[in-house]
Design a protein around this motif. Sequence first.
Motif, short mmCIF file in Angstrom:
data_model
loop_
_atom_site.label_atom_id
_atom_site.label_comp_id
_atom_site.label_asym_id
_atom_site.label_seq_id
_atom_site.Cartn_x
_atom_site.Cartn_y
_atom_site.Cartn_z
N LEU A 79 0.86 -1.19 0.00
CA LEU A 79 0.00 0.00 0.00
C LEU A 79 0.89 1.23 0.00
O LEU A 79 1.95 1.25 0.66
CB LEU A 79 -0.88 -0.01 1.27
N ASP A 80 0.46 2.27 -0.71
CA ASP A 80 1.17 3.55 -0.68
C ASP A 80 1.03 4.15 0.72
O ASP A 80 -0.09 4.32 1.21
CB ASP A 80 0.51 4.47 -1.73
N PRO A 81 2.17 4.47 1.37
CA PRO A 81 2.05 5.02 2.73
C PRO A 81 1.30 6.35 2.77
O PRO A 81 0.84 6.77 3.83
CB PRO A 81 3.52 5.19 3.18
N TYR A 82 1.13 7.01 1.60
CA TYR A 82 0.34 8.25 1.55
C TYR A 82 -1.17 7.97 1.47
O TYR A 82 -1.96 8.89 1.56
CB TYR A 82 0.72 9.07 0.30
N ASP A 83 -1.55 6.72 1.23
CA ASP A 83 -2.97 6.39 1.12
C ASP A 83 -3.67 6.78 2.43
O ASP A 83 -3.20 6.44 3.51
CB ASP A 83 -3.11 4.87 0.86
N PRO A 84 -4.79 7.48 2.34
CA PRO A 84 -5.47 7.91 3.57
C PRO A 84 -5.90 6.74 4.46
O PRO A 84 -6.14 6.92 5.65
CB PRO A 84 -6.69 8.69 3.06
N ARG A 85 -5.96 5.54 3.89
CA ARG A 85 -6.37 4.37 4.69
C ARG A 85 -5.17 3.65 5.32
O ARG A 85 -5.33 2.62 5.96
CB ARG A 85 -7.14 3.39 3.81
N ALA A 86 -3.95 4.22 5.11
CA ALA A 86 -2.73 3.51 5.53
C ALA A 86 -2.75 3.15 7.03
O ALA A 86 -2.43 2.03 7.41
CB ALA A 86 -1.50 4.36 5.21
N ARG A 87 -3.18 4.09 7.86
CA ARG A 87 -3.14 3.86 9.30
C ARG A 87 -4.10 2.73 9.72
O ARG A 87 -3.75 1.84 10.48
CB ARG A 87 -3.49 5.15 10.03
N GLU A 88 -5.33 2.77 9.14
CA GLU A 88 -6.30 1.74 9.54
C GLU A 88 -5.90 0.37 9.00
O GLU A 88 -6.09 -0.66 9.65
CB GLU A 88 -7.72 2.11 9.10
N VAL A 89 -5.28 0.35 7.81
CA VAL A 89 -4.82 -0.94 7.25
C VAL A 89 -3.70 -1.50 8.14
O VAL A 89 -3.69 -2.69 8.47
CB VAL A 89 -4.33 -0.78 5.79
N LEU A 90 -2.80 -0.62 8.58
CA LEU A 90 -1.73 -1.06 9.48
C LEU A 90 -2.34 -1.65 10.76
O LEU A 90 -1.86 -2.67 11.26
CB LEU A 90 -0.80 0.13 9.81
N GLY A 91 -3.40 -1.04 11.24
CA GLY A 91 -4.07 -1.54 12.45
C GLY A 91 -4.62 -2.94 12.25
O GLY A 91 -4.43 -3.83 13.07
N ARG A 92 -5.29 -3.14 11.11
CA ARG A 92 -5.88 -4.48 10.88
C ARG A 92 -4.79 -5.51 10.63
O ARG A 92 -4.91 -6.67 11.02
CB ARG A 92 -6.88 -4.42 9.72
N PHE A 93 -3.70 -5.09 9.97
CA PHE A 93 -2.56 -6.00 9.77
C PHE A 93 -2.00 -6.42 11.14
O PHE A 93 -1.75 -7.60 11.39
CB PHE A 93 -1.49 -5.28 8.93
N ALA A 94 -1.82 -5.42 12.02
CA ALA A 94 -1.27 -5.71 13.35
C ALA A 94 -2.18 -6.67 14.11
O ALA A 94 -1.71 -7.61 14.77
CB ALA A 94 -1.09 -4.41 14.13
N ARG A 95 -3.50 -6.45 13.98
CA ARG A 95 -4.46 -7.32 14.69
C ARG A 95 -4.32 -8.76 14.19
O ARG A 95 -4.27 -9.71 14.95
CB ARG A 95 -5.88 -6.81 14.43
N ALA A 96 -4.21 -8.90 12.85
CA ALA A 96 -4.10 -10.25 12.28
C ALA A 96 -2.77 -10.91 12.64
O ALA A 96 -2.71 -12.12 12.84
CB ALA A 96 -4.26 -10.17 10.76
N MET A 97 -1.71 -10.12 12.70
CA MET A 97 -0.38 -10.69 12.92
C MET A 97 0.01 -10.73 14.40
O MET A 97 1.10 -11.16 14.74
CB MET A 97 0.69 -9.87 12.17
N LYS A 98 -0.89 -10.26 15.26
CA LYS A 98 -0.56 -10.17 16.69
C LYS A 98 0.02 -11.49 17.26
O LYS A 98 1.02 -11.45 17.97
CB LYS A 98 -1.81 -9.74 17.46
N PRO A 99 -0.57 -12.64 16.93
CA PRO A 99 0.02 -13.87 17.49
C PRO A 99 1.47 -14.08 17.06
O PRO A 99 2.29 -14.56 17.84
CB PRO A 99 -0.89 -14.98 16.93
N LEU A 100 1.79 -13.70 15.82
CA LEU A 100 3.18 -13.85 15.35
C LEU A 100 4.07 -12.82 16.02
O LEU A 100 5.19 -13.13 16.44
CB LEU A 100 3.26 -13.66 13.83
N ILE A 101 3.57 -11.58 16.11
CA ILE A 101 4.39 -10.49 16.67
C ILE A 101 4.68 -10.78 18.14
O ILE A 101 5.79 -10.59 18.62
CB ILE A 101 3.67 -9.14 16.48
N GLU A 102 3.69 -11.25 18.85
CA GLU A 102 3.92 -11.54 20.27
C GLU A 102 4.61 -12.88 20.45
O GLU A 102 5.24 -13.13 21.46
CB GLU A 102 2.59 -11.51 21.02
#
Length: 400
Positions: A79-102
């Motif tokens: 995703l283009d980091p300038y995309d206005p949805r970048a922050r919310e997409v990062l949030g959903r990515f983090a939610r999905a990857m939380k088990p891996l990240i932790e």
Amino acid sequence: MSSSYVEVTWTDEVTGTKGYVVVDRLSRGVGGGGLRMRQGCTLAEVRDLAQAMTLKEAVVYQAGDRYVPLGGAKGGIDLDPYDPRAREVLGRFARAMKPLIEGYFATGEDFGLRQDLIDEVFAEEGIRSSAESALRLVDDGADAAHARLRRAFAQDVDGVGLGEVVGGYGVAECTLAAMQFRGLAPDDTRAVVQGFGSMGGATARYLARAGVKVVGIADKDGLVANDDGLDVERLLLTRDRFGVVDRAQLRPADRRLPGQAWLTADADVLVPAAMSYAITVADVPEIKASIVAEAANVATLPDAEAALVERGVTVVPDFVANVGTNAWWWWVAFGDIEPTVEASLRKLSTTLRPLTAEVLQRADATGVSPRQAATQISDEKRTSSATSFPTSVKAPAVAR
Ligand SMILES: NC(=O)c1ccc[n+]([C@@H]2O[C@H](COP(=O)([O-])OP(=O)(O)OC[C@H]3O[C@@H](n4cnc5c(N)ncnc54)[C@H](O)[C@@H]3O)[C@@H](O)[C@H]2O)c1
């Protein structure tokens, strides 16, 4: 090519954006590497980067360090980091990857994403730190590691946060060591830097402070050039949060050129510090520089790197030149250094200058490329570190 320990492809349910995590290998139960956001990011790119991280984790290890090399990993969001949805997409990515990240994927800032945004968004998802999985390995506990990292990230270095400075400071130290090795005096050296974000900004600053004339800086809007040298400190103050220079604040003698002009500039040193795959084999005949220091990961395509080396150009490989951020996180977290500016810059300098000289000496002495020499050194260090903590594995029976 060996296979990865784990590869995950994620599709955002709202926007359809793809995201990836590749863990090349685990060591001590963890793989570490940054998270990038750029339009066009692919699984193959993230895999390449994860493999380089395995080399990067080990190459700076010194016997006696408390930190012991982890495995390599990487994350990417297409995703283009300038995309206005970048922050919310990062949030959903983090939610999905939380088990891996932790669980076992320790991450941090990379192209298109700053650490403060990652921290903010991950906290909203209940993730204490992007490096949580590695911090539990720290001898005096994750809380002490968090406290040291918080102190370190709060340090300011002349208007730029220490966490944003260490990577580029390391690139500059490696570049200066390569220049010394090749007999180039800073005062007689001209450099061009592609990318003016975390890595490019600090690289340009510390090359200029060492006396190198920084004659060109490229960002996503093109090249800014001045044959008499740019005022790097002034340009740093005009950057937006994506590392783009405010053209309205250029000096009259500063010229605006197309972005690709960075490659052919009349300079001794080129520092690619933006996207991967920036230098292709077709670019090689146009390059005048004698040193290329890869701040960006996989900045030079393999055939281009081979052609440059063949021509006698010194290419300081990415996993040496840009190791600063990664190494610094672990030196601070594991308590190898105090979380101060002085201790951080000293450790970077005293580690990276001799390492660069060792890589170039070995390459010259044995007739291999600097990348091959650095790969040998990294492999040797991983092997020697195994005596400190003998659990480095490609595919453990149980992933912690
Ligand atoms: N940030 C880190 O800690 C870190 C550590 C190791 C390696 N790296 C690597 O360094 C590179 C840069 O990362 P960063 O964190 O500084 O990114 P960043 O997002 O902070 O900055 C990127 C810079 O590249 C510029 N850019 C974007 N597209 C461009 C184009 N087409 N032409 C010229 N410039 C362009 C942007 O304008 C910006 O100045 C990446 O390859 C990354 O993987 C970063």
